[in-house]
Design a protein around this motif. Structure first.
Motif, PDB file in Angstrom:
ATOM      1  N   LYS A 188       0.817  -1.212   0.000  1.00  0.00           N
ATOM      2  CA  LYS A 188       0.000   0.000   0.000  1.00  0.00           C
ATOM      3  C   LYS A 188       0.853   1.265   0.000  1.00  0.00           C
ATOM      4  O   LYS A 188       0.340   2.353  -0.230  1.00  0.00           O
ATOM      5  N   THR A 189       2.136   1.123   0.279  1.00  0.00           N
ATOM      6  CA  THR A 189       3.043   2.275   0.300  1.00  0.00           C
ATOM      7  C   THR A 189       4.245   1.980  -0.590  1.00  0.00           C
ATOM      8  O   THR A 189       4.514   0.823  -0.946  1.00  0.00           O
ATOM      9  N   GLN A 231       2.020  11.806  -6.191  1.00  0.00           N
ATOM     10  CA  GLN A 231       2.058  11.154  -4.877  1.00  0.00           C
ATOM     11  C   GLN A 231       3.172  11.709  -3.994  1.00  0.00           C
ATOM     12  O   GLN A 231       3.137  11.541  -2.773  1.00  0.00           O
ATOM     13  N   PRO A 314       0.367   1.842  -4.992  1.00  0.00           N
ATOM     14  CA  PRO A 314       0.856   2.144  -3.642  1.00  0.00           C
ATOM     15  C   PRO A 314       1.155   3.632  -3.520  1.00  0.00           C
ATOM     16  O   PRO A 314       1.639   4.262  -4.478  1.00  0.00           O
ATOM     17  N   GLY A 315       0.861   4.212  -2.362  1.00  0.00           N
ATOM     18  CA  GLY A 315       1.014   5.642  -2.179  1.00  0.00           C
ATOM     19  C   GLY A 315       2.302   6.043  -1.488  1.00  0.00           C
ATOM     20  O   GLY A 315       3.039   5.214  -0.954  1.00  0.00           O
ATOM     21  N   ASN A 316       2.537   7.338  -1.490  1.00  0.00           N
ATOM     22  CA  ASN A 316       3.712   7.911  -0.841  1.00  0.00           C
ATOM     23  C   ASN A 316       3.231   8.966   0.155  1.00  0.00           C
ATOM     24  O   ASN A 316       2.695   8.627   1.199  1.00  0.00           O
ATOM     25  N   ASN A 318       0.784  10.901  -0.495  1.00  0.00           N
ATOM     26  CA  ASN A 318      -0.659  10.795  -0.647  1.00  0.00           C
ATOM     27  C   ASN A 318      -0.952   9.581  -1.517  1.00  0.00           C
ATOM     28  O   ASN A 318      -0.032   8.939  -2.022  1.00  0.00           O
ATOM     29  N   ASP A 319      -2.217   9.259  -1.676  1.00  0.00           N
ATOM     30  CA  ASP A 319      -2.619   8.063  -2.424  1.00  0.00           C
ATOM     31  C   ASP A 319      -3.239   8.405  -3.775  1.00  0.00           C
ATOM     32  O   ASP A 319      -4.145   7.712  -4.240  1.00  0.00           O
ATOM     33  N   GLN A 321      -4.432   8.639  -7.460  1.00  0.00           N
ATOM     34  CA  GLN A 321      -4.560   7.585  -8.459  1.00  0.00           C
ATOM     35  C   GLN A 321      -4.811   8.200  -9.831  1.00  0.00           C
ATOM     36  O   GLN A 321      -5.648   9.081  -9.991  1.00  0.00           O
ATOM     37  N   SER A 393     -11.769   4.197  -6.129  1.00  0.00           N
ATOM     38  CA  SER A 393     -10.624   5.115  -6.099  1.00  0.00           C
ATOM     39  C   SER A 393     -10.914   6.488  -6.671  1.00  0.00           C
ATOM     40  O   SER A 393     -10.030   7.350  -6.694  1.00  0.00           O
ATOM     41  N   LYS A 396      -9.865   9.756  -5.086  1.00  0.00           N
ATOM     42  CA  LYS A 396      -8.428  10.051  -5.041  1.00  0.00           C
ATOM     43  C   LYS A 396      -7.853  10.251  -6.445  1.00  0.00           C
ATOM     44  O   LYS A 396      -6.645  10.370  -6.611  1.00  0.00           O
TER      45      LYS A 396
END
Length: 448
Positions: A188-189, A231, A314-316, A318-319, A321, A393, A396
């Motif tokens: 997820k990250t 992200q 996977p986000g950093n 923020n997520d 998309q 999603s 986002k």
């Protein structure tokens, strides 16, 4: 569902989200719109032919043809001539040639970063009068039914110049069995993703050429860098000033992260496989980054015993998309009657029932929220939960740049980032050169 290919030609040229005004005075705009409302031919009462240029092929084209045939049966005065112009780049080249020759079609499939030029030249029909028409327009509920992210992609200076046709999302596809075997959760990250990619890479003889890569990227990753830049809290370019952000800290962070995966040999480009989903389908990759439009081809071409699923990128920081895909625009070079007929066809083509059908037959997602409840698409959702991902999603989501010349600038960025990924240039120098070359490329395009 018909499926004809084992791989998808992913049209992932990152196309972003920048508003470009038309530069007209407000009083002039209001007067023009008022006149247009009065002149609307709200009834197509005699035989009228319209031409729709597109780049759909295979199951996509078949679905469009079926919807078009249904429209013509219900509207015998309108003949819709579908013209396949080849791939996207072929279509865009032919559109530009047609514009300069003053021979544009009635309507076209187009990315918003390409449409910006035509808007700036006052060649595109403002759809607001048609959408608001009491006889053939949209209801308030219909307008609300189009996700804001898609509706906004067709708005310049308050005018609706395009409506969405085919949209998809960039996602992380993964081999469920490989992750389960090594006890790895879906990342997820960025940190989880990088770690998982390394652990899932298999190089049995340690020759530096893994039999299984943790992650495979599309060959055009370098021009599709935007998701990781966003992200990281940045953007590729400014939507108002046209200033490029190619040598910004978020860009450096994004390029550095992706480059680290290439350097440790846990990731590679699709290369001769052409599309990143191909090695995933064959068991030669554990994960890949690709469009949701690849799903029909993944279903058709995946080897026996392999189960593939998908998750958001996977986000950093923020997520965010990435969503991408084309819209449909009408050209005001057509007659009033042709534009009215084209509007009615566009309205029909993208209504809830037909976008549900199109999404069910293809890998794209519906452009109406209510399509989730349409029996045809609901059946698909029940059978393939993976298709729910894009709806989940949307809050986002973002779309790519729409600056005139933005795609030219991104091409220059891609050239420099490729040098980084292949170990031929350091990040700082590459991004400084991308900033300089990209700025010139954008200026040249805007002066075209």
């Amino acid at each position: 569902m018909k499926k004809k290919f084992l791989a998808v030609a992913l049209c992932c040229t990152m196309l972003a989200t920048t508003l470009v005004g038309c530069g007209s005075e407000k009083a002039k705009d209001d007067s023009k719109e008022s006149t247009k409302i009065e002149m609307l031919a709200t009834k197509v009462d005699k035989p009228t032919e319209i031409t729709f240029w597109h780049a759909m092929s295979g199951v996509n084209e078949e679905a469009i043809q079926k919807i078009t045939d249904d429209f013509m049966k219900q509207n015998p005065n309108v003949k819709v001539k579908l013209v396949n112009q080849g791939g996207y780049l072929d279509l865009f080249d032919k559109l530009m040639a047609a514009a300069k020759a003053k021979q544009l079609p009635t309507m076209t499939q187009i990315y918003s970063n390409r449409l910006s030029w035509y808007v700036s030249k006052d060649l595109v029909t403002d759809l607001n009068p048609y959408m608001n028409d009491k006889e053939t327009g949209m209801t308030a509920d219909e307008k609300k039914d189009i996700p804001k992210i898609f509706l906004d992609d067709g708005i310049w200076d308050g005018k609706q110049y395009a409506l969405p046709l085919n949209k998809s999302q960039m996602v992380l596809y993964y081999n469920e069995g490989m992750l389960k075997e090594k006890g790895i959760e879906v990342p997820k990250t960025w940190e989880e993703w990088k770690k998982a990619s390394k652990e899932l890479t298999v190089d049995k003889n340690n020759d530096g050429d893994p039999e299984v890569y943790g992650t495979v990227f599309a060959n055009n990753l370098s021009t599709d860098i935007a998701p990781w830049v966003v992200q990281s809290g940045g953007s590729t370019m400014d939507e108002k000033t046209n200033e490029l952000h190619f040598n910004s800290e978020p860009m450096k962070e994004a390029v550095g992260f992706l480059d680290s995966m290439f350097k440790e040999k846990s990731a590679r480009f699709a290369g001769d496989d052409q599309n990143p989903n191909v090695p995933l389908q064959d068991g030669r990759a554990a994960m890949c980054i690709a469009s949701t439009s690849a799903l029909p081809y993944i279903e058709e071409g995946t080897a026996d015993g392999i189960e593939i699923n998908a998750a958001p990128l996977p986000g950093n920081k923020n997520d965010a998309q990435l969503y991408y895909g084309t819209n449909i625009a009408l050209f005001n070079t057509a007659s009033d009657l042709e534009q009215q007929a084209a509007w009615e066809y566009l309205h029909f083509l993208t209504n809830s029932k037909n976008t549900a059908y199109f999404a069910a037959e293809t890998g794209y997602i519906p452009v109406r929220t209510s399509a989730k409840d349409d029996p045809v698409f609901k059946k698909v959702l029940d059978e393939k939960p993976i298709k729910k991902l894009s709806f989940d999603s949307l809050d986002k989501g973002f779309q790519g740049t729409r600056n005139i010349g933005g795609i030219n600038a991104l091409d220059e960025l891609g050239k420099q980032i490729d040098l980084v990924f292949h170990g031929e240039k350091n990040i700082d120098q590459a991004l400084d050169d991308a900033q300089k070359n990209g700025t010139k490329a954008m200026e040249d395009a805007r002066n075209n």
